[in-house]
Design a protein around this motif. Structure first.
Motif, short mmCIF file in Angstrom:
data_model
loop_
_atom_site.label_atom_id
_atom_site.label_comp_id
_atom_site.label_asym_id
_atom_site.label_seq_id
_atom_site.Cartn_x
_atom_site.Cartn_y
_atom_site.Cartn_z
N GLU A 114 42.35 41.55 48.49
CA GLU A 114 42.45 42.96 48.88
C GLU A 114 43.62 43.64 48.15
OE1 GLU A 114 40.85 46.02 50.62
OE2 GLU A 114 39.94 44.03 50.74
N TRP A 115 44.75 42.93 48.11
CA TRP A 115 45.97 43.45 47.46
C TRP A 115 45.73 43.65 45.96
CZ3 TRP A 115 51.34 40.65 46.80
CH2 TRP A 115 52.37 41.59 46.86
N LYS A 116 45.03 42.67 45.36
CA LYS A 116 44.72 42.76 43.93
C LYS A 116 43.78 43.93 43.65
CE LYS A 116 43.89 38.99 41.44
NZ LYS A 116 43.46 37.64 41.04
N LYS A 117 42.83 44.13 44.57
CA LYS A 117 41.85 45.21 44.40
C LYS A 117 42.57 46.57 44.38
CE LYS A 117 37.70 44.74 46.79
NZ LYS A 117 37.04 45.01 47.98
N LYS A 118 43.60 46.69 45.22
CA LYS A 118 44.35 47.95 45.28
C LYS A 118 45.27 48.13 44.07
CE LYS A 118 44.44 48.45 50.27
NZ LYS A 118 45.10 47.81 51.40
N ASN A 119 45.58 47.03 43.38
CA ASN A 119 46.50 47.07 42.22
C ASN A 119 45.84 46.31 41.06
OD1 ASN A 119 49.21 48.09 43.58
ND2 ASN A 119 48.29 46.56 44.94
N PRO A 120 44.72 46.85 40.53
CA PRO A 120 43.91 46.06 39.58
C PRO A 120 44.62 45.67 38.29
CG PRO A 120 43.15 48.35 39.72
CD PRO A 120 44.17 48.19 40.78
N ASN A 121 45.66 46.40 37.90
CA ASN A 121 46.31 46.06 36.62
C ASN A 121 47.56 45.20 36.78
OD1 ASN A 121 44.41 47.57 35.17
ND2 ASN A 121 45.47 49.46 35.79
N ALA A 122 47.85 44.83 38.01
CA ALA A 122 49.10 44.10 38.25
C ALA A 122 49.00 42.62 37.90
CB ALA A 122 49.50 44.26 39.71
N VAL A 123 50.16 42.06 37.56
CA VAL A 123 50.27 40.62 37.30
C VAL A 123 50.68 39.96 38.63
CG1 VAL A 123 51.60 38.87 36.04
CG2 VAL A 123 50.99 41.03 34.91
N VAL A 124 50.00 38.88 39.00
CA VAL A 124 50.31 38.22 40.29
C VAL A 124 51.23 37.01 40.07
CG1 VAL A 124 49.33 37.05 42.31
CG2 VAL A 124 48.10 38.96 41.25
N ALA A 146 45.05 29.79 42.58
CA ALA A 146 43.90 30.01 41.71
C ALA A 146 43.67 31.50 41.43
CB ALA A 146 42.65 29.39 42.33
N GLU A 147 44.15 32.36 42.29
CA GLU A 147 44.00 33.82 42.11
C GLU A 147 45.27 34.43 41.50
OE1 GLU A 147 41.56 36.15 42.67
OE2 GLU A 147 40.18 34.48 43.00
N SER A 148 46.20 33.59 41.03
CA SER A 148 47.48 34.08 40.53
C SER A 148 47.59 33.92 39.01
CB SER A 148 48.63 33.30 41.17
OG SER A 148 48.50 33.36 42.57
N ASP A 149 48.40 34.78 38.40
CA ASP A 149 48.64 34.64 36.96
C ASP A 149 49.76 33.65 36.69
OD1 ASP A 149 46.84 36.80 35.94
OD2 ASP A 149 48.06 37.95 37.33
N TYR A 150 50.77 33.71 37.53
CA TYR A 150 51.93 32.81 37.38
C TYR A 150 52.25 32.18 38.72
CZ TYR A 150 53.25 35.25 33.04
OH TYR A 150 53.28 35.78 31.78
N ALA A 164 41.03 23.94 41.48
CA ALA A 164 42.09 23.28 40.70
C ALA A 164 42.11 23.82 39.27
CB ALA A 164 41.86 21.77 40.70
N ALA A 165 40.92 23.98 38.68
CA ALA A 165 40.85 24.45 37.29
C ALA A 165 41.48 25.83 37.17
CB ALA A 165 39.40 24.48 36.84
N LYS A 166 41.23 26.70 38.16
CA LYS A 166 41.78 28.07 38.10
C LYS A 166 43.28 28.08 38.37
CE LYS A 166 39.28 31.61 39.80
NZ LYS A 166 38.59 32.24 40.95
N ALA A 167 43.74 27.20 39.26
CA ALA A 167 45.15 27.19 39.64
C ALA A 167 46.04 26.57 38.57
CB ALA A 167 45.33 26.44 40.96
N LYS A 168 45.45 25.70 37.75
CA LYS A 168 46.21 24.91 36.77
C LYS A 168 47.02 25.76 35.81
CE LYS A 168 45.28 20.48 34.79
NZ LYS A 168 44.27 19.52 34.54
N SER A 169 46.41 26.83 35.34
CA SER A 169 47.10 27.64 34.33
C SER A 169 48.40 28.25 34.90
CB SER A 169 46.11 28.68 33.80
OG SER A 169 46.70 29.92 33.67
N ALA A 170 48.33 28.76 36.14
CA ALA A 170 49.53 29.35 36.77
C ALA A 170 50.60 28.27 36.98
CB ALA A 170 49.16 29.98 38.10
N ILE A 171 50.18 27.07 37.35
CA ILE A 171 51.15 25.98 37.60
C ILE A 171 51.77 25.51 36.28
CG2 ILE A 171 51.40 23.61 38.46
CD1 ILE A 171 49.18 24.29 40.51
N HIS A 172 50.94 25.44 35.23
CA HIS A 172 51.49 25.01 33.94
C HIS A 172 52.55 25.98 33.44
CE1 HIS A 172 49.75 21.25 33.00
NE2 HIS A 172 48.51 21.66 33.27
#
Ligand code: 13P
Ligand code: SF4
Length: 307
Positions: A94-104, A116-120, A293-301
């Motif tokens: 919901e928060w991402k929907k309200k701020n579509p261009n934001a980095v999480v 998995a829904e985060s960038d970093y 796990a596949a989606k979350a991996k990039s943020a964790i790396h």
């Protein structure tokens, strides 16, 4: 029990890792004791086939994402985290929907689903570095800890959107407690975890008074500072389990918790008996569904590489 644990570890090619807040007996049987970032790094590099994770659920999940081929055992599956619970996946979407261009940017104290829904992903030791690495023109959604968020916002000198979550242990730590102890021990070093509610006021006070002995640090950095500092009196604003390792490394020093009752009931759920049981049964195991796990991996790396 301890002999049996050592035998099983050898026979099963297992290691035991423990967070700095674990009870002393558990820290003492661990092969490695550290902060969230240190434990993640250890998980990524270990050659052991089984890892007994003495910490809380999100930490074991992170280890499982980093090494899905290994068996990650959490001796008590009820060892959760009030901070990780302060945001759920629907709230984040919901928060991402309200701020579509934001980095999480998510603190490591979050579920695998949130990662998995985060960038970093970040820990308390690299949250500032990670925010500083993001383009100044980008909007940032920082979650879930509002006190760590406020600390990062002030230090990075940029406005960020902060989720109003908190950890029940650190939210109870007040600036008055620090102020009183600082008056009682004027010749002391003050070590504050950035999850503490007292953070903003302590930062304001230290800047106003040019007080160079107040530091905001992750648990491992607190231990390093406590042992390397020339001061004998060390005021500690975080979960009291950390004092065990500090005392082991610097037995002659006086460690003063700002609140003796500051204990995390989740961290304290792990016992030597449960560690033995986990090694014997090779359970309970923490596994993250492969698509999450596949989606979350990039943020964790990113968290580990910016480390
Ligand atoms: P660290 O990342 O400093 O180990 O802290 C983790 C934690 O849960 C603090 O409450
Ligand atoms: Fe979570 Fe707070 Fe316990 Fe750390 S101390 S594991 S943030 S509940």
């Amino acid at each position: 029990m301890i002999n049996k644990i050592h035998e099983l570890k050898k026979a099963k090619n297992a290691i035991i890792v423990a967070h700095n807040y674990q009870i002393p007996e558990v820290q003492d049987i661990a092969d490695f004791v550290g902060d969230s970032l240190g434990l993640s790094k250890k998980a990524a590099e270990t050659k052991a086939e089984i890892m007994v994770f003495c910490g809380v659920h999100f930490m074991a999940e992170t280890a499982s994402i980093l090494c899905p081929e290994k068996k990650i055992l959490l001796p008590d599956l009820d060892a959760g985290c009030s901070l990780a619970e302060s945001i759920n996946i629907n709230q984040l979407k919901e928060w991402k929907k309200k701020n579509p261009n934001a980095v999480v940017v998510s603190y490591v104290n979050t579920s695998a689903e949130i990662k998995a829904e985060s960038d970093y992903c970040c820990t308390s030791s690299n949250a500032l570095k990670i925010v500083e690495s993001i383009d100044k023109n980008k909007e940032i959604l920082f979650l879930p800890d509002m006190f760590l968020g406020a600390y990062v916002q002030k230090k990075a000198n940029r406005k960020i959107n902060i989720w109003p979550g908190e950890c029940h242990v650190h939210a109870a730590m007040t600036y008055e407690e620090i102020k009183n102890l600082r008056e009682e021990f004027p010749d002391s070093e003050v070590l504050i975890h950035p999850e503490c509610a007292c953070g903003s006021q302590a930062m304001y006070y230290s800047e106003k008074n040019k007080d160079k002995d107040i530091h905001f640090l992750s648990t491992e950095a607190m231990i390093t500072k406590a042992t390397s500092s020339a001061n004998k009196n060390i005021i500690v604003a975080t979960e009291t389990g950390i004092i065990h390792k500090m005392k082991k490394l610097a037995p002659h020093k006086n460690f003063i918790p700002i609140n003796k009752g500051a204990t995390c009931k989740y961290m304290k759920m792990i016992t030597v008996e449960k560690v033995l049981h986990a090694l014997e049964k090779e359970a309970p195991e923490v596994r993250v569904p492969p698509e999450i796990a596949a989606k979350a991996k990039s943020a964790i790396h990113k968290m580990i590489s910016i480390g």
